[in-house]
Design a protein around this motif. Structure first.
Motif, PDB file in Angstrom:
ATOM      1  N   PRO A 178      -8.093 -10.774   2.660  1.00 34.33           N
ATOM      2  CA  PRO A 178      -6.824 -11.460   2.419  1.00 34.33           C
ATOM      3  C   PRO A 178      -5.760 -10.984   3.406  1.00 34.33           C
ATOM      4  CG  PRO A 178      -7.728 -10.538   0.382  1.00 34.33           C
ATOM      5  CD  PRO A 178      -8.535  -9.974   1.503  1.00 34.33           C
ATOM      6  N   SER A 179      -4.681 -11.723   3.508  1.00 33.60           N
ATOM      7  CA  SER A 179      -3.565 -11.293   4.344  1.00 33.60           C
ATOM      8  C   SER A 179      -3.050  -9.956   3.834  1.00 33.60           C
ATOM      9  CB  SER A 179      -2.440 -12.329   4.295  1.00 33.60           C
ATOM     10  OG  SER A 179      -1.843 -12.338   3.003  1.00 33.60           O
ATOM     11  N   LEU A 180      -2.359  -9.230   4.691  1.00 32.73           N
ATOM     12  CA  LEU A 180      -1.824  -7.935   4.275  1.00 32.73           C
ATOM     13  C   LEU A 180      -0.810  -8.096   3.146  1.00 32.73           C
ATOM     14  CD1 LEU A 180      -1.479  -6.181   7.740  1.00 32.73           C
ATOM     15  CD2 LEU A 180      -3.234  -5.818   5.999  1.00 32.73           C
ATOM     16  N   ALA A 181      -0.058  -9.182   3.169  1.00 31.57           N
ATOM     17  CA  ALA A 181       0.892  -9.441   2.070  1.00 31.57           C
ATOM     18  C   ALA A 181       0.143  -9.611   0.754  1.00 31.57           C
ATOM     19  CB  ALA A 181       1.734 -10.673   2.382  1.00 31.57           C
ATOM     20  N   ALA A 182      -0.978 -10.345   0.793  1.00 31.58           N
ATOM     21  CA  ALA A 182      -1.783 -10.544  -0.423  1.00 31.58           C
ATOM     22  C   ALA A 182      -2.431  -9.233  -0.862  1.00 31.58           C
ATOM     23  CB  ALA A 182      -2.842 -11.608  -0.175  1.00 31.58           C
ATOM     24  N   GLN A 183      -2.850  -8.421   0.099  1.00 30.31           N
ATOM     25  CA  GLN A 183      -3.424  -7.120  -0.252  1.00 30.31           C
ATOM     26  C   GLN A 183      -2.381  -6.221  -0.923  1.00 30.31           C
ATOM     27  OE1 GLN A 183      -5.972  -5.107   2.657  1.00 30.31           O
ATOM     28  NE2 GLN A 183      -6.091  -7.003   3.843  1.00 30.31           N
ATOM     29  N   ALA A 184      -1.159  -6.277  -0.416  1.00 27.90           N
ATOM     30  CA  ALA A 184      -0.089  -5.484  -1.036  1.00 27.90           C
ATOM     31  C   ALA A 184       0.122  -5.919  -2.479  1.00 27.90           C
ATOM     32  CB  ALA A 184       1.197  -5.627  -0.232  1.00 27.90           C
ATOM     33  N   GLU A 185       0.137  -7.226  -2.709  1.00 24.96           N
ATOM     34  CA  GLU A 185       0.333  -7.728  -4.072  1.00 24.96           C
ATOM     35  C   GLU A 185      -0.819  -7.327  -4.983  1.00 24.96           C
ATOM     36  OE1 GLU A 185       3.088  -8.975  -5.233  1.00 24.96           O
ATOM     37  OE2 GLU A 185       3.972  -8.873  -3.214  1.00 24.96           O
ATOM     38  N   ARG A 186      -2.023  -7.292  -4.436  1.00 22.95           N
ATOM     39  CA  ARG A 186      -3.183  -6.875  -5.225  1.00 22.95           C
ATOM     40  C   ARG A 186      -3.035  -5.416  -5.652  1.00 22.95           C
ATOM     41  NH1 ARG A 186      -7.134  -7.396  -8.840  1.00 22.95           N
ATOM     42  NH2 ARG A 186      -9.122  -6.520  -8.212  1.00 22.95           N
ATOM     43  N   LEU A 187      -2.608  -4.545  -4.742  1.00 29.52           N
ATOM     44  CA  LEU A 187      -2.419  -3.132  -5.091  1.00 29.52           C
ATOM     45  C   LEU A 187      -1.302  -2.969  -6.114  1.00 29.52           C
ATOM     46  CD1 LEU A 187      -2.803  -1.399  -1.596  1.00 29.52           C
ATOM     47  CD2 LEU A 187      -4.524  -1.672  -3.398  1.00 29.52           C
ATOM     48  N   ILE A 188      -0.271  -3.774  -5.983  1.00 28.32           N
ATOM     49  CA  ILE A 188       0.831  -3.721  -6.952  1.00 28.32           C
ATOM     50  C   ILE A 188       0.341  -4.179  -8.319  1.00 28.32           C
ATOM     51  CG2 ILE A 188       3.052  -4.766  -7.565  1.00 28.32           C
ATOM     52  CD1 ILE A 188       3.593  -4.874  -4.464  1.00 28.32           C
ATOM     53  N   GLU A 189      -0.434  -5.251  -8.342  1.00 23.54           N
ATOM     54  CA  GLU A 189      -0.996  -5.769  -9.602  1.00 23.54           C
ATOM     55  C   GLU A 189      -1.836  -4.716 -10.312  1.00 23.54           C
ATOM     56  OE1 GLU A 189      -4.505  -8.960 -10.885  1.00 23.54           O
ATOM     57  OE2 GLU A 189      -3.731  -8.923  -8.841  1.00 23.54           O
ATOM     58  N   LEU A 190      -2.566  -3.920  -9.538  1.00 27.71           N
ATOM     59  CA  LEU A 190      -3.436  -2.888 -10.107  1.00 27.71           C
ATOM     60  C   LEU A 190      -2.694  -1.588 -10.419  1.00 27.71           C
ATOM     61  CD1 LEU A 190      -6.518  -3.369  -7.744  1.00 27.71           C
ATOM     62  CD2 LEU A 190      -6.396  -3.964 -10.176  1.00 27.71           C
ATOM     63  N   GLY A 191      -1.438  -1.486  -9.961  1.00 30.13           N
ATOM     64  CA  GLY A 191      -0.658  -0.284 -10.206  1.00 30.13           C
ATOM     65  C   GLY A 191      -0.946   0.857  -9.243  1.00 30.13           C
ATOM     66  N   VAL A 192      -1.606   0.557  -8.120  1.00 28.36           N
ATOM     67  CA  VAL A 192      -1.946   1.604  -7.158  1.00 28.36           C
ATOM     68  C   VAL A 192      -0.688   2.198  -6.541  1.00 28.36           C
ATOM     69  CG1 VAL A 192      -3.148   2.092  -4.984  1.00 28.36           C
ATOM     70  CG2 VAL A 192      -4.209   0.596  -6.686  1.00 28.36           C
ATOM     71  N   HIS A 193       0.331   1.367  -6.338  1.00 26.70           N
ATOM     72  CA  HIS A 193       1.583   1.874  -5.743  1.00 26.70           C
ATOM     73  C   HIS A 193       2.214   2.944  -6.632  1.00 26.70           C
ATOM     74  CE1 HIS A 193       2.923  -1.055  -8.642  1.00 26.70           C
ATOM     75  NE2 HIS A 193       4.197  -0.800  -8.415  1.00 26.70           N
ATOM     76  N   GLU A 194       2.114   2.758  -7.949  1.00 32.96           N
ATOM     77  CA  GLU A 194       2.677   3.749  -8.868  1.00 32.96           C
ATOM     78  C   GLU A 194       1.867   5.044  -8.828  1.00 32.96           C
ATOM     79  OE1 GLU A 194       2.546   1.535 -12.502  1.00 32.96           O
ATOM     80  OE2 GLU A 194       4.546   0.662 -12.186  1.00 32.96           O
ATOM     81  N   LEU A 195       0.548   4.925  -8.725  1.00 35.71           N
ATOM     82  CA  LEU A 195      -0.291   6.121  -8.607  1.00 35.71           C
ATOM     83  C   LEU A 195       0.064   6.904  -7.350  1.00 35.71           C
ATOM     84  CD1 LEU A 195      -3.782   4.584  -9.524  1.00 35.71           C
ATOM     85  CD2 LEU A 195      -2.377   6.064 -10.973  1.00 35.71           C
ATOM     86  N   ALA A 196       0.453   6.173  -6.295  1.00 41.36           N
ATOM     87  CA  ALA A 196       0.763   6.797  -5.010  1.00 41.36           C
ATOM     88  C   ALA A 196       2.211   7.243  -4.896  1.00 41.36           C
ATOM     89  CB  ALA A 196       0.446   5.818  -3.885  1.00 41.36           C
ATOM     90  N   GLY A 197       3.039   6.922  -5.883  1.00 38.67           N
ATOM     91  CA  GLY A 197       4.450   7.264  -5.818  1.00 38.67           C
ATOM     92  C   GLY A 197       5.195   6.444  -4.779  1.00 38.67           C
ATOM     93  N   ILE A 198       4.770   5.199  -4.604  1.00 35.66           N
ATOM     94  CA  ILE A 198       5.387   4.283  -3.644  1.00 35.66           C
ATOM     95  C   ILE A 198       5.937   3.089  -4.421  1.00 35.66           C
ATOM     96  CG2 ILE A 198       4.955   2.787  -1.642  1.00 35.66           C
ATOM     97  CD1 ILE A 198       2.530   4.611  -1.016  1.00 35.66           C
ATOM     98  N   SER A 199       7.121   2.648  -4.079  1.00 37.83           N
ATOM     99  CA  SER A 199       7.682   1.495  -4.783  1.00 37.83           C
ATOM    100  C   SER A 199       7.008   0.214  -4.309  1.00 37.83           C
ATOM    101  CB  SER A 199       9.186   1.393  -4.537  1.00 37.83           C
ATOM    102  OG  SER A 199       9.456   0.967  -3.220  1.00 37.83           O
ATOM    103  N   ALA A 200       7.054  -0.796  -5.151  1.00 44.54           N
ATOM    104  CA  ALA A 200       6.509  -2.099  -4.776  1.00 44.54           C
ATOM    105  C   ALA A 200       7.204  -2.634  -3.536  1.00 44.54           C
ATOM    106  CB  ALA A 200       6.647  -3.073  -5.942  1.00 44.54           C
ATOM    107  N   ASP A 201       8.499  -2.418  -3.425  1.00 40.87           N
ATOM    108  CA  ASP A 201       9.242  -2.894  -2.253  1.00 40.87           C
ATOM    109  C   ASP A 201       8.769  -2.194  -0.984  1.00 40.87           C
ATOM    110  OD1 ASP A 201      10.694  -4.657  -3.757  1.00 40.87           O
ATOM    111  OD2 ASP A 201      12.479  -3.381  -3.932  1.00 40.87           O
ATOM    112  N   GLU A 202       8.480  -0.893  -1.068  1.00 39.12           N
ATOM    113  CA  GLU A 202       7.978  -0.160   0.096  1.00 39.12           C
ATOM    114  C   GLU A 202       6.623  -0.714   0.547  1.00 39.12           C
ATOM    115  OE1 GLU A 202       8.755   4.409   0.207  1.00 39.12           O
ATOM    116  OE2 GLU A 202       8.671   3.834  -1.914  1.00 39.12           O
ATOM    117  N   LEU A 203       5.781  -1.006  -0.414  1.00 41.03           N
ATOM    118  CA  LEU A 203       4.456  -1.525  -0.093  1.00 41.03           C
ATOM    119  C   LEU A 203       4.565  -2.902   0.556  1.00 41.03           C
ATOM    120  CD1 LEU A 203       1.442  -1.115  -0.175  1.00 41.03           C
ATOM    121  CD2 LEU A 203       1.437  -1.722  -2.586  1.00 41.03           C
ATOM    122  N   ARG A 204       5.410  -3.738  -0.004  1.00 38.50           N
ATOM    123  CA  ARG A 204       5.602  -5.076   0.578  1.00 38.50           C
ATOM    124  C   ARG A 204       6.210  -4.987   1.977  1.00 38.50           C
ATOM    125  NH1 ARG A 204       7.628  -6.485  -5.075  1.00 38.50           N
ATOM    126  NH2 ARG A 204       5.889  -7.659  -6.011  1.00 38.50           N
TER     127      ARG A 204
END
Length: 219
Positions: free
Chosen positions: A14-40
């Motif tokens: 998937p596009s990198l934008a879609a991959q970012a949304e997938r990680l956000i959906e799974l909560g990986v950003h929270e596990l990593a201590g990264i905000s959803a906005d930072e990931l996007r």
């Protein structure tokens, strides 16, 4: 690796934008201590990806044990084998990672053409081809984003992650991701579940290739 890619029959990433949304959906950003906005923002800065780049979180931020349960196959969650309680101690070995919480893994390949090779045989061959072996966490991220990459009898090892013992030598176990048959300590209820396990450094397995990439970068 012209003419040898095992990803030709797989859908593009998937596009990198879609991959970012997938990680956000799974909560990986929270596990990593990264905000959803930072990931996007990272995905936006890195560009589209053209189906050939995997968005990865540095293993120091999210270890394998944290993301393995997020894997799914046949509606069953992923798991780490019982005899690998030290899975998170398997660290990058002879692999350089960007010094950043997020980075890209470029041109991933499952390495089907190396099925029935041992890790000991595969590593120098990958190096000669200017390929870099996947880390275990990168392999998990790949399956999270592209579930079709994990197929029965078409699974892969991630030999960029190794465990160094207290005496400085490398543990003979090498991590891999495959599909459980539900036998032994896996338990019958885990049949067809994604499995993080290990194989011996000198052993060959007909169903395991060697995941590798062209490189890693932080845009």
């Amino acid at each position: 690796m012209p003419g040898t890619s095992s990803t030709d029959t797989l859908p593009p990433l998937p596009s990198l934008a879609a991959q970012a949304e997938r990680l956000i959906e799974l909560g990986v950003h929270e596990l990593a201590g990264i905000s959803a906005d930072e990931l996007r923002a990272f995905a936006d800065r890195a560009g589209g990806g053209d189906g050939d780049a995997l968005l990865a979180v540095h293993p120091d931020r999210v270890p394998a044990s944290a993301v393995a349960p997020l894997l799914r196959h046949d509606d069953k969650p992923g798991f780490v084998v019982a005899d690998m309680p030290d899975v998170d101690l398997f660290a990058p070995c002879a692999v350089e990672l960007p010094d950043a919480p997020l980075y890209l893994v470029t041109a991933p390949d499952r390495g089907d053409h190396m099925a029935n090779w041992s890790p000991e045989e595969a590593l120098p061959a990958l190096t000669k081809q200017d390929r870099t072996p996947f880390l275990l966490t990168e392999g998990i991220h790949w399956v999270l984003q592209q579930p079709a990459v994990l197929q029965r009898n078409r699974c892969f090892m991630t030999i960029g992650s190794r465990l160094r013992k207290a005496n400085g030598t490398l543990d003979a176990r090498t991590p891999a991701i495959w599909i459980s048959n539900g036998t032994g300590r896996d338990g019958r209820e885990r049949r067809n579940a994604p499995k993080v396990g290990w194989c011996w450094w000198g052993n060959r397995h007909t169903w395991l290739g060697f995941a590798s990439a062209a490189g890693r970068r932080h845009p």
